[in-house]
Design an enzyme around this catalytic site. Sequence first.
Site, PDB file in Angstrom:
ATOM      1  N   SER A 156       0.851  -1.206   0.000  1.00 35.26           N
ATOM      2  CA  SER A 156       0.000   0.000   0.000  1.00 35.26           C
ATOM      3  C   SER A 156       0.882   1.249   0.000  1.00 35.26           C
ATOM      4  CB  SER A 156      -0.867  -0.015   1.261  1.00 35.26           C
ATOM      5  OG  SER A 156      -1.424   1.248   1.515  1.00 35.26           O
ATOM      6  N   TYR A 169      -2.610  -1.236  10.424  1.00 33.08           N
ATOM      7  CA  TYR A 169      -2.626  -1.479   8.969  1.00 33.08           C
ATOM      8  C   TYR A 169      -1.269  -1.120   8.359  1.00 33.08           C
ATOM      9  CZ  TYR A 169      -4.080  -1.063   4.057  1.00 33.08           C
ATOM     10  OH  TYR A 169      -4.182  -1.193   2.684  1.00 33.08           O
TER      11      TYR A 169
HETATM   12  P1  NAP Z   1     -12.060  -4.777   0.136  1.00 29.25           P
HETATM   13  O1  NAP Z   1     -12.920  -4.276  -0.953  1.00 29.25           O
HETATM   14  O2  NAP Z   1     -12.414  -4.463   1.548  1.00 29.25           O
HETATM   15  O3  NAP Z   1     -11.909  -6.360  -0.014  1.00 29.25           O
HETATM   16  C1  NAP Z   1     -11.177  -7.082   0.925  1.00 29.25           C
HETATM   17  C2  NAP Z   1     -11.370  -8.554   0.698  1.00 29.25           C
HETATM   18  O4  NAP Z   1     -10.733  -9.236   1.799  1.00 29.25           O
HETATM   19  C3  NAP Z   1     -12.833  -8.964   0.718  1.00 29.25           C
HETATM   20  O5  NAP Z   1     -13.017 -10.064  -0.137  1.00 29.25           O
HETATM   21  C4  NAP Z   1     -13.030  -9.371   2.169  1.00 29.25           C
HETATM   22  O6  NAP Z   1     -14.090 -10.277   2.412  1.00 29.25           O
HETATM   23  C5  NAP Z   1     -11.703 -10.068   2.430  1.00 29.25           C
HETATM   24  N1  NAP Z   1     -11.461 -10.221   3.866  1.00 29.25           N
HETATM   25  C6  NAP Z   1     -11.423  -9.257   4.801  1.00 29.25           C
HETATM   26  N2  NAP Z   1     -11.252  -9.802   6.018  1.00 29.25           N
HETATM   27  C7  NAP Z   1     -11.185 -11.136   5.843  1.00 29.25           C
HETATM   28  C8  NAP Z   1     -11.045 -12.241   6.705  1.00 29.25           C
HETATM   29  N3  NAP Z   1     -10.970 -12.089   8.036  1.00 29.25           N
HETATM   30  N4  NAP Z   1     -11.008 -13.479   6.192  1.00 29.25           N
HETATM   31  C9  NAP Z   1     -11.131 -13.668   4.854  1.00 29.25           C
HETATM   32  N5  NAP Z   1     -11.279 -12.673   3.972  1.00 29.25           N
HETATM   33  C10 NAP Z   1     -11.324 -11.423   4.461  1.00 29.25           C
HETATM   34  O7  NAP Z   1     -10.567  -4.262  -0.031  1.00 29.25           O
HETATM   35  P2  NAP Z   1      -9.714  -3.888  -1.351  1.00 29.25           P
HETATM   36  O8  NAP Z   1      -9.679  -2.416  -1.448  1.00 29.25           O
HETATM   37  O9  NAP Z   1     -10.143  -4.710  -2.505  1.00 29.25           O
HETATM   38  O10 NAP Z   1      -8.264  -4.338  -0.855  1.00 29.25           O
HETATM   39  C11 NAP Z   1      -7.581  -5.447  -1.393  1.00 29.25           C
HETATM   40  C12 NAP Z   1      -6.118  -5.324  -1.019  1.00 29.25           C
HETATM   41  O11 NAP Z   1      -5.572  -4.141  -1.601  1.00 29.25           O
HETATM   42  C13 NAP Z   1      -5.867  -5.204   0.475  1.00 29.25           C
HETATM   43  O12 NAP Z   1      -4.693  -5.922   0.810  1.00 29.25           O
HETATM   44  C14 NAP Z   1      -5.628  -3.731   0.688  1.00 29.25           C
HETATM   45  O13 NAP Z   1      -4.817  -3.471   1.813  1.00 29.25           O
HETATM   46  C15 NAP Z   1      -4.927  -3.366  -0.603  1.00 29.25           C
HETATM   47  N6  NAP Z   1      -4.993  -1.949  -0.941  1.00 29.25           N
HETATM   48  C16 NAP Z   1      -6.168  -1.392  -1.351  1.00 29.25           C
HETATM   49  C17 NAP Z   1      -6.181  -0.027  -1.659  1.00 29.25           C
HETATM   50  C18 NAP Z   1      -7.449   0.659  -2.142  1.00 29.25           C
HETATM   51  O14 NAP Z   1      -7.399   1.875  -2.422  1.00 29.25           O
HETATM   52  N7  NAP Z   1      -8.566  -0.033  -2.278  1.00 29.25           N
HETATM   53  C19 NAP Z   1      -5.029   0.739  -1.552  1.00 29.25           C
HETATM   54  C20 NAP Z   1      -3.849   0.124  -1.129  1.00 29.25           C
HETATM   55  C21 NAP Z   1      -3.846  -1.227  -0.837  1.00 29.25           C
HETATM   56  P3  NAP Z   1     -15.649  -9.786   2.555  1.00 29.25           P
HETATM   57  O15 NAP Z   1     -16.161  -9.713   1.150  1.00 29.25           O
HETATM   58  O16 NAP Z   1     -16.271 -10.878   3.351  1.00 29.25           O
HETATM   59  O17 NAP Z   1     -15.627  -8.453   3.256  1.00 29.25           O
END
Ligand code: NAP
Length: 251
Positions: A156, A169
């Site tokens: 990130s 985080y």
């Molecule tokens: P998101 O939309 O919140 O999706 C997260 C995923 O992880 C969902 O499928 C969620 O399941 C799953 N998850 C969360 N807790 C869990 C648990 N305890 N056990 C199993 N699965 C779990 O997040 P995202 O934005 O796509 O993020 C994906 C990755 O990119 C993460 O590593 C995040 O740190 C990184 N990232 C994102 C951004 C951004 O701007 N979006 C920026 C930098 C880094 P549910 O569907 O059940 O909630």
Amino acid sequence: MNKYCFPKKKFLSKKTILVTGASDGIGKTASIYYAKYGANLILLGRNLNKLQQVKSHILEKCFFRVEIQIFEIDLLNINESKCLHLVKVIKNSFPYINGILHNASILGENNPIINYSSVIWQNVFKVNIYSVFLLTKFLLPLILESVNGSIILTSSNVVKKGKANLGAYTTSKFATEGFMKVLHEEYRNSSVRVNCINPGRVRTKMRITSFQNEKKKLFLTREIMPVYLYLMSDESIKDSGKVFNCQELIK
Ligand code: NAP
């Protein structure tokens, strides 16, 4: 950069890829795109209904005849026996795994360290980094059975500069990059490669709920997929130990 454009069709055929957090956001879109380019999938998530919807969506679109296994697991409660069970289930369908996308993460709370809940801090570390260690440890033998295995971890922007009030985080993402570097060194002389993707700012549930008044431009999940595809494909076999920053690579 040409290699971060959408590639020719089916260049992931015969590959089997495991995605964590496949039920939503970036993980869901990556799963759809990996199938679209011919890969078999193992989808991990904590919500079986959502995983089944992702599987149905992929099969309905009938991209290719891909095999999809779904596995319900709450990474908050992951342990060795659950990992052993996962490996056993995978082996029933697949002899090896070509790629792992460690994508699932939680943000934790928005609080300075002095007020940060120690329970939430532990939970963030369980989901964001302890699960990465355990899954990697138990799945590595299956990755080593494949040729040119690829392990991708998710970093990130918070790693560029410590992000105030997101201590757990941010620290977990520093640990993620550290984990990637260690694993890269341990497999330096093998065909396994290990890299991080920093997705940048992406419109997902995590982003929208946590940064509600954000004015900066956000990527759509599909816009960053060329980097996710590149790192799972044999185009990237010489890349290891690196962080791929989508904001710099996708223009
Ligand atoms: P998101 O939309 O919140 O999706 C997260 C995923 O992880 C969902 O499928 C969620 O399941 C799953 N998850 C969360 N807790 C869990 C648990 N305890 N056990 C199993 N699965 C779990 O997040 P995202 O934005 O796509 O993020 C994906 C990755 O990119 C993460 O590593 C995040 O740190 C990184 N990232 C994102 C951004 C951004 O701007 N979006 C920026 C930098 C880094 P549910 O569907 O059940 O909630």
